[in-house]
Design a protein around this motif. Structure first.
Motif, PDB file in Angstrom:
ATOM      1  N   LEU A 197       3.576   8.379   6.218  1.00  0.00           N
ATOM      2  CA  LEU A 197       4.147   7.381   7.402  1.00  0.00           C
ATOM      3  C   LEU A 197       2.695   7.321   8.426  1.00  0.00           C
ATOM      4  O   LEU A 197       2.165   8.298   8.565  1.00  0.00           O
ATOM      5  CB  LEU A 197       5.220   7.874   8.302  1.00  0.00           C
ATOM      6  CG  LEU A 197       6.498   7.784   7.471  1.00  0.00           C
ATOM      7  CD1 LEU A 197       7.665   8.353   8.257  1.00  0.00           C
ATOM      8  CD2 LEU A 197       6.929   6.032   7.404  1.00  0.00           C
ATOM      9  N   ASP A 230       5.670   6.527   2.776  1.00  0.00           N
ATOM     10  CA  ASP A 230       6.482   7.049   3.700  1.00  0.00           C
ATOM     11  C   ASP A 230       6.970   8.739   3.468  1.00  0.00           C
ATOM     12  O   ASP A 230       7.974   9.200   3.821  1.00  0.00           O
ATOM     13  CB  ASP A 230       7.841   6.373   3.644  1.00  0.00           C
ATOM     14  CG  ASP A 230       8.731   6.184   2.582  1.00  0.00           C
ATOM     15  OD1 ASP A 230       8.223   7.166   1.599  1.00  0.00           O
ATOM     16  OD2 ASP A 230       9.708   5.620   2.415  1.00  0.00           O
ATOM     17  N   TRP A 231       5.988   9.336   2.875  1.00  0.00           N
ATOM     18  CA  TRP A 231       6.118  10.768   2.169  1.00  0.00           C
ATOM     19  C   TRP A 231       7.405  10.877   0.939  1.00  0.00           C
ATOM     20  O   TRP A 231       7.508  12.113   0.404  1.00  0.00           O
ATOM     21  CB  TRP A 231       6.773  11.757   3.285  1.00  0.00           C
ATOM     22  CG  TRP A 231       5.765  11.597   4.437  1.00  0.00           C
ATOM     23  CD1 TRP A 231       6.118  11.373   5.831  1.00  0.00           C
ATOM     24  CD2 TRP A 231       4.547  12.079   4.821  1.00  0.00           C
ATOM     25  NE1 TRP A 231       4.900  11.371   6.749  1.00  0.00           N
ATOM     26  CE2 TRP A 231       4.094  12.091   5.981  1.00  0.00           C
ATOM     27  CE3 TRP A 231       3.512  12.732   3.795  1.00  0.00           C
ATOM     28  CZ2 TRP A 231       2.787  12.348   6.215  1.00  0.00           C
ATOM     29  CZ3 TRP A 231       2.183  12.902   4.045  1.00  0.00           C
ATOM     30  CH2 TRP A 231       1.662  12.764   5.416  1.00  0.00           C
ATOM     31  N   SER A 235       8.589   5.990  -2.657  1.00  0.00           N
ATOM     32  CA  SER A 235       7.279   5.203  -2.111  1.00  0.00           C
ATOM     33  C   SER A 235       6.195   5.432  -3.094  1.00  0.00           C
ATOM     34  O   SER A 235       5.323   4.425  -3.359  1.00  0.00           O
ATOM     35  CB  SER A 235       6.874   5.377  -0.772  1.00  0.00           C
ATOM     36  OG  SER A 235       6.482   6.637  -0.467  1.00  0.00           O
TER      37      SER A 235
END
Lengths: 345, 345
Positions: A197, A230-231, A235
């Motif tokens: 993020l 986004d970790w 994603s």
DNA sequence: CTGTTAGCGCGTTCAA
DNA sequence: TTGAACGCGCTAACAG
């Protein structure tokens, strides 16, 4: 139950309590014969000094309060281990407070009000317990200014920082730069990065390292190679699909954590792209599972143990009023495994 | 730095220290007006009671010593989390000692002499700190009799036990029985098991559960389906190869931990056997990575949090001299994912 | 130099 | 509601 006090020792050894205390602490010379006698009685009665009484008088507990945002998050135990390592060597004890943030509020760190009360009462309890200092172990690097007030007690942060206090951070920029160097050295030029993020400090620092490498090694710079993740695993999956669909797909991907690598592998697998033959991957964190994936993942190990150790060292100096010489920032270490190979021509 | 004591409060509120104490603890009635005044001063001076002094007089610290054999081993943080959970609800604090066994002596648990000194000095320090009780968190279930002597202080063990003390264990036998039931219910009959080291209690208990299921469900019993592993990935790999080479290979494998499942998958993959289409697998531990493997692994989750919580509950009762009603043994829970399917006809 | 006496640290709690 | 003893070890001051 041992209710034996220094008085009992004194009586039985025919000396005063002062003498016993001096023997115990070596605070003053005691005639060898007397000392022997006292020691013998201590042994005989299996006497254990009461640290509570001692602390009350000395106004020092030799105890450090550790506030962990969540002990079940992967980085915390290893940091605590480093804290213990230093503590063992210097006779410092650990009073552990676990905010349990992950279970209580999940990842909603923006909403400070939700956990400020926990943090505040943790500090308050630790102060009442008269700890000599505090270490705050966050789960995620961010500005914690104003979260807590230790009323003058020394505090050191890890995975987090404030405007005024000391914080131990590892070198994020260096880490991603080093990962890039390794890829370049293996022959890669078209290297993509999947970030965490972007409100995260490590994400930004690692991106800096990426840019630095792109510049220094004069790699082809393509904004499409920079993907905001986004970790989370999904994603990694989604962004890798996008990368592979590019007219000129990258030959290597640097993922800012190992969890997203799981998604990278899934996407590559689906697309029939072999790792590492057709696509190299480097992760971050050296999570245990990175060694269990196929292929075994090459990843940057974060110096968690050292961070905990150093936090204690710095705090200890603070407690003694010593100045802290600037210390070396802990650095990440590349763990070479099987997910990187030379690119296909 | 708050050096404000109860005396300062007393002076400023024109009452005795006794009154302040009564207000603070609600130990006795205080005239409302006086109470108000005292409370106001406390607020004004931001007074924080000194728990050290309090503990000295009360001969009670409301602090529990936790001896963890190694906080970096996967089961420990979650147990500690359970301990904290209970502690938070009952105003009990945690003094944490980390023996760091994994780093200091590895897995050489047979050699008690190697770590007895660490354990002994940990207990000694905790007793000096006047903890009200101790919880011992092992990394591996085994008989710990004679390792430490708490001199009458209450102690509760998890992941370990002694002849005389209370230990919290989860139900291993039930867990493997339940895993087997699940496989049977999916239609499996030829089920193999890969155990951990056989000097381990959980290994034996889980084997009992396996036998029980074999008997009750009248499964074909074949000694060749029972393989002795060592908890490590390589043994999962090797033993699965052996199983797949059998004239009548099993349609499902129950592995006593998730790490060995990694090896199972590798072996299956090499042999061209698809999981779960041709071979189902269930693991144990619900390690985080079990969700990251392909396929995602169905596994037995161990009730670590509950074990920690229950250990504290039992210890708390012990501390108060209450009798402990027999409690429900924490049970494992099957996490259904994608590594089990109905067997091919 | 060695040993003793006594007050202190800070809340708690009993007797008055 | 209060004065004062108390929990236990430390340490300043003092004596021999």
């Amino acid at each position: 139950m041992s209710n034996i006090s220094i008085k009992d020792i004194a009586a039985r050894a025919n000396v005063s309590t002062a003498t016993v205390s001096y023997v115990l602490n070596g605070t003053r010379n005691v005639r060898p014969k007397t000392r022997e006698r006292v020691l013998a009685v201590i042994e005989e009665l299996n006497y254990k000094p009461n640290d509570i009484a001692k602390s009350l008088k000395r106004r020092r507990t030799d105890t450090i309060g550790v506030i962990a945002e969540d002990v079940t998050v992967f980085n915390t135990p290893e940091i605590i281990d480093g804290i213990n390592d230093y503590g063992d060597r210097h006779d410092l004890h650990i009073l552990l407070t676990n905010l349990r943030l992950d279970k209580r509020i999940g990842r909603d760190f923006d909403n400070v009000d939700k956990y400020k009360k926990y943090a505040t009462s943790a500090v308050s309890e630790l102060l009442s317990k008269q700890v000599d200092g505090i270490i705050y172990v966050g789960v995620h690097t961010r500005d914690l200014s104003g979260l807590i007030d230790t009323e003058g007690k020394p505090i050191v942060y890890t995975y987090g920082y404030t405007q005024n206090d000391i914080a131990i951070q590892y070198n994020d920029e260096q880490a991603s730069y080093e990962a890039m160097s390794y890829l370049v050295q293996k022959g890669h030029r078209r290297i993509a990065i999947i970030s965490g993020l972007m409100d995260s400090i490590p994400s930004r620092l690692r991106l800096n390292g990426y840019y630095k490498a792109v510049t220094e090694f004069e790699l082809p710079f393509d904004p499409l190679y920079i993907k905001m993740g986004d970790w989370e695993r999904e994603s990694g999956y989604r962004l890798t699909k996008e990368l592979l669909a590019l007219p000129e797909p990258p030959t290597a991907i640097l993922s800012m954590n190992d969890v997203m690598v799981v998604g990278v592998l899934e996407a590559a697998n689906e697309a029939g792209v072999k790792v590492p033959a057709h696509l190299s991957v480097i992760g971050f964190d050296n999570r245990e599972f990175s060694d269990y994936l196929t292929p075994r993942i090459t990843t940057m190990d974060i110096p968690l143990h050292e961070m905990g150790y150093q936090a204690m060292e710095v705090l200890h100096n603070l407690m003694q009023g010593k100045k802290n010489e600037p210390m070396n920032m802990p650095v990440c270490r590349l763990i070479e495994r099987d997910s990187v190979a030379a690119p296909k021509k």
